[in-house]
Design an enzyme around this catalytic site. Structure first.
Site, PDB file in Angstrom:
ATOM      1  CE  LYS A 197      -4.382  -1.929   1.182  1.00  0.00           C
ATOM      2  NZ  LYS A 197      -5.333  -2.326   2.212  1.00  0.00           N
ATOM      3  NE  ARG A 230      -7.646  -8.582   0.807  1.00  0.00           N
ATOM      4  CZ  ARG A 230      -7.233  -7.869  -0.250  1.00  0.00           C
ATOM      5  NH1 ARG A 230      -6.227  -7.036  -0.134  1.00  0.00           N
ATOM      6  NH2 ARG A 230      -7.836  -8.000  -1.410  1.00  0.00           N
TER       7      ARG A 230
HETATM    8  N1  HH2 Z   1      -7.436  -4.008   0.820  1.00  0.00           N
HETATM    9  C1  HH2 Z   1      -7.771  -4.103  -0.487  1.00  0.00           C
HETATM   10  C2  HH2 Z   1      -8.876  -4.871  -0.868  1.00  0.00           C
HETATM   11  N2  HH2 Z   1      -9.592  -5.564   0.042  1.00  0.00           N
HETATM   12  N3  HH2 Z   1      -9.959  -6.222   2.292  1.00  0.00           N
HETATM   13  C3  HH2 Z   1      -9.625  -6.155   3.592  1.00  0.00           C
HETATM   14  N4  HH2 Z   1     -10.318  -6.850   4.513  1.00  0.00           N
HETATM   15  N5  HH2 Z   1      -8.575  -5.380   4.016  1.00  0.00           N
HETATM   16  C4  HH2 Z   1      -7.812  -4.654   3.156  1.00  0.00           C
HETATM   17  O1  HH2 Z   1      -6.888  -3.955   3.608  1.00  0.00           O
HETATM   18  C5  HH2 Z   1      -8.142  -4.698   1.760  1.00  0.00           C
HETATM   19  C6  HH2 Z   1      -9.250  -5.499   1.359  1.00  0.00           C
HETATM   20  C7  HH2 Z   1      -6.960  -3.383  -1.516  1.00  0.00           C
HETATM   21  O2  HH2 Z   1      -5.911  -4.181  -2.002  1.00  0.00           O
HETATM   22  P1  HH2 Z   1      -5.938  -5.014  -3.385  1.00  0.00           P
HETATM   23  O3  HH2 Z   1      -6.995  -6.060  -3.342  1.00  0.00           O
HETATM   24  O4  HH2 Z   1      -4.589  -5.530  -3.693  1.00  0.00           O
HETATM   25  O5  HH2 Z   1      -6.213  -3.925  -4.471  1.00  0.00           O
HETATM   26  P2  HH2 Z   1      -7.483  -3.591  -5.363  1.00  0.00           P
HETATM   27  O6  HH2 Z   1      -8.562  -3.187  -4.439  1.00  0.00           O
HETATM   28  O7  HH2 Z   1      -6.999  -2.471  -6.258  1.00  0.00           O
HETATM   29  O8  HH2 Z   1      -7.859  -4.829  -6.120  1.00  0.00           O
END
Ligand code: HH2
Length: 278
Positions: free
Chosen positions: A223, A257
């Site tokens: 992040k 995660r």
């Molecule tokens: N962060 C993201 C998505 N889902 N869920 C939880 N519980 N906690 C988090 O910190 C979280 C989440 C964002 O990360 P990522 O899935 O890699 O990116 P994107 O939303 O662009 O797919």
């Protein structure tokens, strides 16, 4: 003290920290958009993450990065359902990362173990979708605003107190609908409507969230706050992400995660061998 996370097929023992591997079936996720955007590639990624030591797979079909475009329901279903079906055969709990009640329902019908909602089940029908299921797990995450606007000058008087109050209210709302506490974990939502300083306050004061009485899940992987700390672009945040995962576990998180499962799992093995756990 041992704790558990009750999910559809698994009662997950949290005495060892759990690695939740991220599977983004999206063209536009912030760090891996397009890499696993079709079913075959996404399933190959699921298998790889399990081999690398993922304890849980988290499958999402809509990017939540700041400013991301919303995905229509049918498109999201078409992205995630076939991947969930394949992932359910891999022997680990499978989580659906969505805000949409209909996606939750359809994933749970297919046998998904966990609903992971960055919106903490605030869309109409989301609480009901989870409450209608006898035992699926759920992760309630704090987000201020929505992905389209959340990074426009987020402001708090006391970010930790406000995140904590929000999570308490959502936990109570869900318990009020008959969802047992042991099905629920909580997440302060790093990067969701928060500045670098807010995210760092949540890290430094993470232990304050333990009074909520439920296991914490933290998502620091790649992040932008890690970019602010290190000066590195998203593709070069592996070491920072592993350090953040370890710090969060040291401060009481039971689930992390992450994108980089192998590195995180190795780091947690060494951390465990050092006797730094409970
Ligand atoms: N962060 C993201 C998505 N889902 N869920 C939880 N519980 N906690 C988090 O910190 C979280 C989440 C964002 O990360 P990522 O899935 O890699 O990116 P994107 O939303 O662009 O797919």
């Amino acid at each position: 003290m041992n704790s558990f996370w009750q999910t559809t097929r698994f009662r997950i023992d949290l005495s060892r920290p759990q690695v939740m591997g991220i599977v983004n079936v999206t063209p536009d996720s912030f760090s891996d958009g397009g890499l696993h955007a079709d079913t075959a590639r996404a399933l190959a990624h699921c298998e790889r993450l399990v081999t690398e030591g993922a304890d849980i797979l988290d499958i999402g079909g809509e990017s939540t990065r700041p400013g991301a475009a919303p995905v229509p329901l049918e498109e999201e279903l078409a992205r995630v359902l076939p991947v969930i079906e394949g992932a359910l055969k891999l022997g680990v709990p499978v989580s659906i990362d969505t805000v949409k009640p209909e996606v939750m329902r359809r994933a749970l019908e297919r046998g998904a173990d966990i609903v992971n909602d960055i919106n903490a089940l605030r869309l109409p029908g989301a609480v009901e979708a989870v409450a209608a299921h006898p035992d699926c797990g759920v992760c309630l995450m704090h987000m201020r605003g929505d992905p389209a606007t959340m990074q426009q000058r987020p402001a708090y008087d006391d970010v930790v107190a406000e995140v904590s109050a929000f999570l308490r209210e959502r936990l109570q709302a869900l318990e009020g609908q008959g969802v047992a506490a042991e099905r629920i974990v909580l997440d302060p939502g790093i990067g969701f409507g928060k500045s670098v300083e807010h995210n760092l306050a949540l890290m430094r004061r993470q232990r304050e969230l333990l009074v909520l009485g439920r296991p914490l899940l933290l998502g620091w992987s790649r992040k932008s706050t890690l970019g602010a700390l290190t000066g590195r672009p998203v593709a070069e945040r592996l070491a920072a992400s592993v350090a953040a995962a370890l710090a969060s576990v040291q401060l009481g998180a039971r689930i992390v995660r992450v994108h980089d499962v192998a590195a995180t799992a190795d780091a947690l093995k060494v951390w465990g061998a050092a006797g730094l756990g409970d």
